[in-house]
Design a protein around this motif. Structure first.
Motif, PDB file in Angstrom:
ATOM      1  N   UNK A 281     -47.374   8.425 -22.240  1.00  0.00           N
ATOM      2  CA  UNK A 281     -47.197   7.060 -21.404  1.00  0.00           C
ATOM      3  C   UNK A 281     -46.270   6.351 -22.081  1.00  0.00           C
ATOM      4  N   UNK A 282     -46.650   5.365 -22.931  1.00  0.00           N
ATOM      5  CA  UNK A 282     -46.431   4.137 -23.655  1.00  0.00           C
ATOM      6  C   UNK A 282     -46.768   4.477 -24.856  1.00  0.00           C
ATOM      7  N   UNK A 283     -45.386   4.341 -26.209  1.00  0.00           N
ATOM      8  CA  UNK A 283     -45.248   4.122 -26.936  1.00  0.00           C
ATOM      9  C   UNK A 283     -45.134   3.141 -27.307  1.00  0.00           C
ATOM     10  N   UNK A 284     -45.922   2.304 -28.880  1.00  0.00           N
ATOM     11  CA  UNK A 284     -45.687   1.130 -29.794  1.00  0.00           C
ATOM     12  C   UNK A 284     -44.732   1.083 -31.165  1.00  0.00           C
ATOM     13  N   UNK A 285     -44.658   1.037 -31.680  1.00  0.00           N
ATOM     14  CA  UNK A 285     -43.807   1.191 -32.865  1.00  0.00           C
ATOM     15  C   UNK A 285     -42.534   0.143 -33.144  1.00  0.00           C
ATOM     16  N   UNK A 286     -42.628  -0.023 -34.637  1.00  0.00           N
ATOM     17  CA  UNK A 286     -41.921  -0.633 -35.243  1.00  0.00           C
ATOM     18  C   UNK A 286     -40.135  -0.414 -35.742  1.00  0.00           C
TER      19      UNK A 286
ATOM     20  N   UNK B 158     -37.855   8.469 -25.426  1.00  0.00           N
ATOM     21  CA  UNK B 158     -38.251   9.034 -24.140  1.00  0.00           C
ATOM     22  C   UNK B 158     -37.594  10.162 -23.520  1.00  0.00           C
ATOM     23  N   UNK B 159     -36.782  11.037 -24.426  1.00  0.00           N
ATOM     24  CA  UNK B 159     -36.291  12.167 -24.065  1.00  0.00           C
ATOM     25  C   UNK B 159     -37.515  13.279 -25.021  1.00  0.00           C
ATOM     26  N   UNK B 160     -37.995  12.729 -25.125  1.00  0.00           N
ATOM     27  CA  UNK B 160     -39.407  13.840 -25.854  1.00  0.00           C
ATOM     28  C   UNK B 160     -40.334  13.000 -24.756  1.00  0.00           C
ATOM     29  N   UNK B 161     -40.193  12.888 -23.513  1.00  0.00           N
ATOM     30  CA  UNK B 161     -41.350  12.470 -22.800  1.00  0.00           C
ATOM     31  C   UNK B 161     -41.767  11.112 -22.972  1.00  0.00           C
ATOM     32  N   UNK B 162     -41.718  10.512 -23.423  1.00  0.00           N
ATOM     33  CA  UNK B 162     -42.686   8.856 -23.492  1.00  0.00           C
ATOM     34  C   UNK B 162     -42.065   8.378 -21.950  1.00  0.00           C
ATOM     35  N   UNK B 163     -42.408   7.601 -20.892  1.00  0.00           N
ATOM     36  CA  UNK B 163     -42.650   6.849 -20.228  1.00  0.00           C
ATOM     37  C   UNK B 163     -41.372   5.479 -20.615  1.00  0.00           C
ATOM     38  N   UNK B 164     -42.631   4.878 -20.828  1.00  0.00           N
ATOM     39  CA  UNK B 164     -42.168   3.334 -21.659  1.00  0.00           C
ATOM     40  C   UNK B 164     -42.440   3.409 -23.275  1.00  0.00           C
ATOM     41  N   UNK B 165     -40.816   2.911 -24.327  1.00  0.00           N
ATOM     42  CA  UNK B 165     -40.702   3.102 -25.208  1.00  0.00           C
ATOM     43  C   UNK B 165     -41.350   1.575 -25.328  1.00  0.00           C
ATOM     44  N   UNK B 166     -42.167   1.240 -26.679  1.00  0.00           N
ATOM     45  CA  UNK B 166     -41.625  -0.521 -27.090  1.00  0.00           C
ATOM     46  C   UNK B 166     -41.813  -0.334 -28.349  1.00  0.00           C
ATOM     47  N   UNK B 167     -40.057  -1.216 -29.041  1.00  0.00           N
ATOM     48  CA  UNK B 167     -40.338  -0.740 -30.190  1.00  0.00           C
ATOM     49  C   UNK B 167     -39.793  -3.166 -30.693  1.00  0.00           C
ATOM     50  N   UNK B 168     -41.243  -3.015 -31.331  1.00  0.00           N
ATOM     51  CA  UNK B 168     -41.143  -4.546 -32.129  1.00  0.00           C
ATOM     52  C   UNK B 168     -40.299  -4.915 -33.389  1.00  0.00           C
TER      53      UNK B 168
END
Length: 290
Positions: free
Chosen positions: A171-176, A197-207
């Motif tokens: 659901x949520x993926x965090x990456x830098x 997101x196209x791979x299925x992740x709902x919320x993408x968080x890029x720091x």
């Protein structure tokens, strides 16, 4: 049922900066748990970890601090050496010992609304473990460990072999900014976010370090500012602190932008001292208010 359950190894960390050399416990689960524990107790939380018997004092200390910890015994504890230069965004690592991966048997009886997986090394969580957790609740992943391969003592960046299988449950993926290029081959954070997101992740968080962070959800981008610290002491655990603040807010119905700002403010405070986040909600709100 817990509101949030973080699963990850506690580590032994040797942290080297231009000004100091410090030994302490660490790992995503460690920094995430202490950060959550500093915030108002408006949700229930549990840490599930595994470490060597000789390092169990770290678990005892967390329990004394009021953190609910379920600890499995591993043959070894993960032992990291983190070395920072004058630019805190740049870090070199060595792994001096590895812990046993988590198993389906260990997680099958867990019950939570959200499971945050604090990956440290690529084999910490198999696709089967992630699928098991996704059947119970939402899954949040910090991608860093999936992209670390240990050769000898060196940590090398690698692509994530099972990413398409795992991300369909995420659901949520965090990456830098470094991890995003490894996982997608792209350099533009917006294109990266759309791809993931196209791979299925709902919320993408890029720091993006001192440039803030970018969150993508439901086809919309949210630009989150970085708040300048008064002094720069230790960046170790900042990403984990961000995740703690973000999930803490999101799981109480706070909007994405507000949650991102709260998480970013927590990171600013964390940068100003060694060890895990140790401030209050009032401190976080003061940073945002500035």
């Amino acid at each position: 049922m817990k509101d949030i359950c973080c699963i990850g190894h506690i580590t032994l960390d040797k942290i080297i900066t231009p000004d100091s050399e410090v030994y302490m416990s660490g790992g995503t689960s460690f920094y995430f748990s202490y950060a959550i524990n500093q915030l108002p107790k408006t949700l229930s939380y549990q840490l599930v970890t595994a470490l060597g018997q000789t390092e169990m004092k770290a678990v005892d200390d967390m329990r004394k601090a009021g953190i609910d910890v379920k600890a499995f015994t591993s043959k070894h504890t993960v032992y990291f050496e983190n070395k920072y230069g004058s630019n805190s965004n740049n870090r070199s690592q060595r792994v001096l010992a590895k812990a046993d991966p988590f198993t389906v048997e260990q997680v099958s009886n867990l019950d939570a609304k959200v499971f945050h997986l604090g990956t440290l090394l690529s084999d910490d969580f198999s696709p089967e473990v992630v699928r098991c957790l996704a059947e119970k609740g939402k899954v949040s992943i910090d991608v860093q460990g999936y992209l670390r391969e240990v050769r000898g003592e060196q940590v090398l960046p690698v692509d994530w072999t099972d990413k398409l299988e795992v991300l369909q449950y995420t659901d949520t993926l965090k990456l830098n900014e470094y991890e995003m290029e490894v996982i997608t081959g792209l350099k533009d954070p917006r294109e990266v976010s759309k791809k993931i997101a196209s791979w299925g992740v709902r919320e993408v968080v890029v720091t993006l370090g001192s440039y803030g962070s970018l969150i993508y959800a439901d086809g919309k981008f949210y630009e989150i500012p970085a708040y300048a610290p008064q002094r720069l002491v230790d960046a170790t655990g900042c990403g984990d602190t961000y995740s703690a603040g973000y999930l803490y807010c999101r799981n109480q119905g706070v909007g994405i932008e507000e949650s991102g700002k709260y998480a970013a403010a927590m990171c600013t405070l964390k940068l100003e001292h060694n060890g895990p986040f140790s401030h209050t909600q009032a401190d976080v709100e003061r940073i945002i208010g500035k």
